[in-house]
Design a protein around this motif. Structure first.
Motif: not given
Length: 360
Positions: A165-169, A171, A189, A303-304
């Motif tokens: 869903k976002s760059t956090a995923d 990591k 990440g 954003d990815v």
């Protein structure tokens, strides 16, 4: 007139005019080579490129030049084929150059780098730009010469056990990604894994990895990734037009007659075009079948893509500062890419954008 006397007195032009040229090829020495592939036999597209090449060489030499094709792991590990060619264990290999970025990152430019050239642009750089010249200068360091041996076209971004869903995923994501692109995933990440095609399914099924990319719908369906990961992402920003190469041991190649060298070049060009045509023809039906069976087709969040682009450009700058081979070739490549994108932006992209919105 006896044939030997005729050939001696007529000269090459006379022989060609008389239709006797095949005898010249047939008179060549019988040659048998071994080709080590990096791919499993189950993939009739990418592994099949070597079969197409070997068959064409045999046809054009009347069976005098035979090349046996061996799947990844049969003669040597899938990622050991460059060593095999370099040291003369086999005469040639069929592989993707970016697999060997660990030897030198410059290998990747000969195949695909993140946010690089698409398949047509890669052909243009190789054949009409400085690509083939520059890469061959580089490959001399490894005692081999390359010939383009296929392209998959722009690839998909792979299969994921969980939604991105976002760059956090990204990591901590254990992601099987081919070769050089792993450097960018790492900077984002993620945890890149460089596995041969034949080992991906079991790793994804067992949860040893969280995600995996290979090529596109036709090959991915054959390998069964949709059975163990529901989310199928696009675009494969690290492979806009990855080139597959035939690597030939330099001594073995130099030992060929001029006629056989020309046949190798012609057969590789044939296999190069054939592979891309197969992917373009077979991917649409496979994608329909995958989606019809429940695959969730998703585009990477912006954003990815933005982060991936930023980290890719930063990586290239760092490599140019410390790797002279990379700097020399990437500078030419990037200039060519800039001009190609300027042109494709208007003609190709303009046409494609309109056509893909139509209901035909």
């Amino acid at each position: 007139m006896q044939r030997r006397s005729f050939v001696r007195h007529a000269g090459l032009a006379g022989v060609l005019a008389a239709g006797a040229a095949p005898a010249i090829v047939h008179a060549q020495a019988q040659i048998r080579w071994r080709l080590a592939s990096s791919f499993p036999k189950s993939l009739d597209t990418i592994y099949g490129g070597a079969d197409v090449f070997a068959k064409k060489v045999s046809e054009m030499t009347g069976g005098k030049f035979q090349i046996s094709v061996h799947a990844g792991g049969e003669l040597m590990p899938a990622f050991g084929v460059v060593d095999g060619v370099q040291n003369g264990t086999v005469e040639m290999a069929h592989t993707v150059p970016y697999y060997f970025f660990g030897k030198d990152e410059t290998f990747a430019i000969g195949a695909a780098i993140p946010f690089g050239l698409n398949s047509r642009q890669m052909n243009a750089w190789m054949y009409e730009g400085n690509g083939l010249k520059l890469m061959r200068e580089f490959y001399k360091n490894y005692n081999m010469i390359n010939f383009p041996g296929g392209n998959t076209g722009a690839q998909m971004a792979g299969w994921y056990r969980k939604e991105i869903k976002s760059t956090a995923d990204i990591k901590g994501l254990k992601f099987r990604v081919g070769g050089f692109a792993g450097k960018v995933i790492e900077r984002m990440g993620g945890v890149p894994q460089n596995l041969p095609g034949g080992e991906i399914y079991s790793a994804l099924e067992k949860g040893t990895i969280d995600a995996a990319e290979w090529v596109g719908p036709y090959d991915d369906q054959k390998l069964g990734f949709n059975k163990v990961a529901p989310y199928y992402y696009y675009p494969g920003w690290w492979e806009g037009g990855p080139q597959v190469d035939f690597f030939i041991n330099q001594k073995a190649y130099d030992g060929l007659s001029p006629e056989y060298k020309a046949i190798v070049e012609a057969a590789s060009s044939h296999a190069h075009v054939d592979m891309l045509a197969k992917y373009d023809a077979r991917n649409p039906a496979a994608l329909k079948q995958l989606v019809g069976s429940g695959t969730k087709l998703l585009r990477f969040p912006k954003d990815v893509l933005d982060l991936a682009f930023k980290e890719s450009m930063a990586l290239y700058s760092e490599l140019s500062a410390k790797n002279a081979n990379w700097k020399k070739i990437y500078e030419d490549y990037s200039n060519f890419r800039r001009d190609q994108n300027l042109w494709f932006r208007f003609a190709e992209a303009g046409f494609d954008d309109f056509m893909q919105q139509q209901k035909l």
